[in-house]
Design a protein around this motif. Structure first.
Motif, PDB file in Angstrom:
ATOM      1  N   ARG A 124       0.836  -1.222   0.000  1.00 62.29           N
ATOM      2  CA  ARG A 124       0.000   0.000   0.000  1.00 62.29           C
ATOM      3  C   ARG A 124       0.860   1.257   0.000  1.00 62.29           C
ATOM      4  O   ARG A 124       0.533   2.233  -0.667  1.00 62.29           O
ATOM      5  CB  ARG A 124      -0.906   0.000   1.210  1.00 62.29           C
ATOM      6  N   LEU A 125       1.961   1.213   0.760  1.00 65.92           N
ATOM      7  CA  LEU A 125       2.873   2.370   0.761  1.00 65.92           C
ATOM      8  C   LEU A 125       3.432   2.615  -0.637  1.00 65.92           C
ATOM      9  O   LEU A 125       3.760   3.739  -1.000  1.00 65.92           O
ATOM     10  CB  LEU A 125       4.017   2.146   1.751  1.00 65.92           C
ATOM     11  N   ASN A 126       3.531   1.541  -1.424  1.00 68.27           N
ATOM     12  CA  ASN A 126       4.033   1.688  -2.793  1.00 68.27           C
ATOM     13  C   ASN A 126       2.911   1.891  -3.805  1.00 68.27           C
ATOM     14  O   ASN A 126       3.132   1.793  -5.017  1.00 68.27           O
ATOM     15  CB  ASN A 126       4.860   0.449  -3.175  1.00 68.27           C
ATOM     16  N   GLY A 127       1.679   2.124  -3.325  1.00 68.93           N
ATOM     17  CA  GLY A 127       0.561   2.384  -4.238  1.00 68.93           C
ATOM     18  C   GLY A 127       0.043   1.137  -4.925  1.00 68.93           C
ATOM     19  O   GLY A 127      -0.619   1.211  -5.973  1.00 68.93           O
ATOM     20  N   ILE A 128       0.354  -0.029  -4.351  1.00 64.63           N
ATOM     21  CA  ILE A 128      -0.083  -1.302  -4.954  1.00 64.63           C
ATOM     22  C   ILE A 128      -1.275  -1.824  -4.164  1.00 64.63           C
ATOM     23  O   ILE A 128      -1.255  -1.809  -2.928  1.00 64.63           O
ATOM     24  CB  ILE A 128       1.076  -2.319  -4.933  1.00 64.63           C
ATOM     25  N   ASP A 129      -2.300  -2.285  -4.874  1.00 62.32           N
ATOM     26  CA  ASP A 129      -3.495  -2.772  -4.185  1.00 62.32           C
ATOM     27  C   ASP A 129      -3.190  -4.037  -3.387  1.00 62.32           C
ATOM     28  O   ASP A 129      -2.480  -4.921  -3.853  1.00 62.32           O
ATOM     29  CB  ASP A 129      -4.629  -3.031  -5.188  1.00 62.32           C
ATOM     30  N   GLY A 130      -3.750  -4.117  -2.192  1.00 57.89           N
ATOM     31  CA  GLY A 130      -3.529  -5.301  -1.355  1.00 57.89           C
ATOM     32  C   GLY A 130      -4.406  -5.235  -0.125  1.00 57.89           C
ATOM     33  O   GLY A 130      -4.676  -4.158   0.401  1.00 57.89           O
ATOM     34  N   GLU A 131      -4.895  -6.402   0.300  1.00 61.36           N
ATOM     35  CA  GLU A 131      -5.732  -6.463   1.502  1.00 61.36           C
ATOM     36  C   GLU A 131      -5.349  -7.700   2.284  1.00 61.36           C
ATOM     37  O   GLU A 131      -4.895  -8.689   1.711  1.00 61.36           O
ATOM     38  CB  GLU A 131      -7.216  -6.625   1.124  1.00 61.36           C
ATOM     39  N   TRP A 132      -5.601  -7.652   3.593  1.00 60.71           N
ATOM     40  CA  TRP A 132      -5.459  -8.841   4.420  1.00 60.71           C
ATOM     41  C   TRP A 132      -6.861  -9.413   4.624  1.00 60.71           C
ATOM     42  O   TRP A 132      -7.784  -8.686   4.999  1.00 60.71           O
ATOM     43  CB  TRP A 132      -4.818  -8.505   5.772  1.00 60.71           C
ATOM     44  N   LEU A 133      -7.056 -10.706   4.374  1.00 59.31           N
ATOM     45  CA  LEU A 133      -8.373 -11.333   4.514  1.00 59.31           C
ATOM     46  C   LEU A 133      -8.373 -12.347   5.660  1.00 59.31           C
ATOM     47  O   LEU A 133      -7.394 -13.087   5.846  1.00 59.31           O
ATOM     48  CB  LEU A 133      -8.765 -12.071   3.226  1.00 59.31           C
ATOM     49  N   SER A 134      -9.476 -12.398   6.382  1.00 57.35           N
ATOM     50  CA  SER A 134      -9.662 -13.433   7.410  1.00 57.35           C
ATOM     51  C   SER A 134     -10.029 -14.749   6.695  1.00 57.35           C
ATOM     52  O   SER A 134     -10.379 -14.731   5.508  1.00 57.35           O
ATOM     53  CB  SER A 134     -10.816 -13.023   8.334  1.00 57.35           C
ATOM     54  N   PRO A 135     -10.014 -15.881   7.418  1.00 58.57           N
ATOM     55  CA  PRO A 135     -10.405 -17.148   6.767  1.00 58.57           C
ATOM     56  C   PRO A 135     -11.812 -17.066   6.168  1.00 58.57           C
ATOM     57  O   PRO A 135     -12.054 -17.589   5.074  1.00 58.57           O
ATOM     58  CB  PRO A 135     -10.348 -18.172   7.904  1.00 58.57           C
ATOM     59  N   GLU A 136     -12.736 -16.377   6.847  1.00 57.13           N
ATOM     60  CA  GLU A 136     -14.110 -16.260   6.329  1.00 57.13           C
ATOM     61  C   GLU A 136     -14.100 -15.445   5.030  1.00 57.13           C
ATOM     62  O   GLU A 136     -14.815 -15.767   4.073  1.00 57.13           O
ATOM     63  CB  GLU A 136     -15.023 -15.566   7.353  1.00 57.13           C
ATOM     64  N   GLU A 137     -13.290 -14.401   5.000  1.00 56.77           N
ATOM     65  CA  GLU A 137     -13.220 -13.588   3.770  1.00 56.77           C
ATOM     66  C   GLU A 137     -12.548 -14.381   2.641  1.00 56.77           C
ATOM     67  O   GLU A 137     -12.913 -14.245   1.474  1.00 56.77           O
ATOM     68  CB  GLU A 137     -12.464 -12.284   4.061  1.00 56.77           C
TER      69      GLU A 137
END
Ligand SMILES: Cc1cc2nc3c(=O)[nH]c(=O)nc-3n(C[C@H](O)[C@H](O)[C@H](O)COP(=O)(O)OP(=O)(O)OC[C@H]3O[C@@H](n4cnc5c(N)ncnc54)[C@H](O)[C@@H]3O)c2cc1C
Length: 400
Positions: free
Chosen positions: A123-136
């Motif tokens: 994200r600091l580098n402007g790249i899309d990314g998310e952390w997902l839980s097991p349910e997600e």
């Protein structure tokens, strides 16, 4: 799709070229295209000992992403991903680029630490990314087994929505067709067996079709670059290993995204035609043979079944291997060498397909100017003596 005529046409080599590229994989073909398009250099030959894209280019599992940890890697892979996003129109060739997202699963506390750190760095580098839980994770890919009652339960995962896959042989043909239209000679069945030199500079190559002179030479012969360089006394920090993959029979769409698990070690997507495409880690021994060991495939399928119980009904149809060259810090070498007019692009290991347009862009710049583009400046050969390594292996723990 019918093979177009230009795919088989192999011109006689001329006596001399401004630039010779050794290796007509994705990297060599993309470099030739950008040499012509970005720098107006068209007196170029791409020499290929076999046939266009007969090496790793059409053997890989086609994962495209840019969620690497270090700034240097993020720079080059994100540049590449941005190019992918406009490439179909630019090359006027539908190579089935599909941004269906990539999940990197976490199975241990260390995986969670690494994944969340990497998402923040992305994200600091402007790249899309998310952390997902097991349910997600289960929402994104319902066929992943997120039960906590297995050997390595899914504890979460990183998710890059813009990542995805493309049809690799079509990508090679798309670049080849455009390069051919610019007047580049794509010469198949032409093995480089040595170099012509004058003092400390290369002046051409010795091939099975005779000597060919060149102003500059770029090596893009994945898996074999160290062999070629060693004939000039250059010792590259590379090891060549088999890397295997396999496909199932054609199935109805069951798998909506790309799932990678480093810990259990398998990565899986479903190709447009319907095959499940699976890859594993490298075979541990060194080899130049395009085949690997059965036990690697067995472990890979055991991992797949643990993560995707539904795959128990699928059948293995075909396995194969490519030869990948890995560096000690799991990052490529792109740039100059101690020999004048000789440049290398190598060490992409298990992950160079996604870089195809990006590396073509920067390697063409390097060959045109005799000096690196700012994006490949950190990826020098010298970093193995200065210690300025870009250690993606240790840091990101993410292959492919
Ligand atoms: C099974 C497998 C799965 C992979 N999965 C992924 C993935 O999911 N995502 C990803 O990003 N990357 C992946 N990779 C890695 C990726 O395929 C490579 O990093 C990339 O293709 C290397 O660049 P290239 O396409 O130019 O190589 P290649 O296609 O191997 O091109 C090199 C060419 O050089 C030619 N050559 C060699 N020696 C000579 C000589 N002396 N004279 C003339 N020609 C010569 C070879 O014949 C070959 O055609 C995978 C690789 C494999 C094998």
């Amino acid at each position: 799709m019918e093979h177009p005529d230009w795919l088989w046409r192999t011109p006689e080599p001329k006596k001399s070229y401004d630039v010779i590229i050794v290796g007509a994989g994705g990297h060599g073909l993309a470099t030739a295209y950008y040499l012509a398009k970005n720098h107006g250099i068209t007196n170029v030959a791409v020499l290929e000992k076999g046939w266009l894209a007969g090496g790793n280019m059409a053997r890989n599992t086609t994962i495209i992403r840019s969620n690497y940890l270090w700034d240097e890697s993020a720079g080059i892979y994100e540049h590449s991903l941005k190019l992918w996003e406009g490439l179909k129109d630019e090359l006027d060739y539908d190579f089935l680029f599909s941004q269906r997202g990539v999940l990197n699963l976490a199975h241990t506390l260390q995986d969670i630490r690494e994944g969340t750190r990497r998402v923040n760095a992305n994200r600091l580098n402007g790249i899309d990314g998310e952390w997902l839980s097991p349910e997600e994770v289960a929402k994104v890919c319902p066929i992943v087994n997120v039960s906590q009652d297995v050997r390595y339960p899914v504890l979460g995962g990183t998710w890059q929505p813009r990542a995805g896959i493309a049809k690799h042989d079509f990508v090679a043909w798309a670049f080849a067709r455009r390069a051919d239209q610019f007047g580049v000679d794509l010469i198949q069945g032409c093995e480089v067996q040595g170099f012509l030199t004058d003092g400390n500079q290369v002046t051409g190559v010795q091939t099975n079709r005779g000597p060919i002179n060149a102003g500059r030479i770029g090596l893009a012969a994945a898996g074999h670059t160290s062999v070629l360089a060693s004939s000039l006394g250059i010792r590259l920090p590379l090891q060549s290993h088999p890397l295997q993959a396999l496909v199932s029979e054609l199935l109805e769409p069951v798998h909506p995204t790309v799932v990678m698990s480093n810990h259990v070690h398998v990565y899986v997507s479903q190709a447009h035609k319907g095959e499940l495409v699976m890859g594993a880690g490298i075979d541990s021994y060194n080899s130049y043979g395009q085949r690997g060991s059965v036990h690697v495939i067995e472990q890979q399928m055991a991992a797949a079944l643990e993560l995707f119980p539904i795959f128990a009904r699928a059948h293995l149809i075909r396995t194969w291997a490519g030869i990948v060259d890995v560096t000690p810090d799991a990052s490529p070498i792109i740039g100059t060498t101690p020999v004048e007019n000789l440049f290398v692009n190598c060490g992409w290991g298990t992950g160079g397909f996604k870089a195809t347009p990006g590396v073509g862009w920067v390697f063409a710049h390097t060959l045109a100017h005799g000096a690196p583009h700012e994006l490949n400046e950190p990826f020098t050969l010298e970093r193995f003596t200065t210690g300025a390594l870009i250690d993606e292996h240790g840091a990101a723990a993410v292959a492919h």
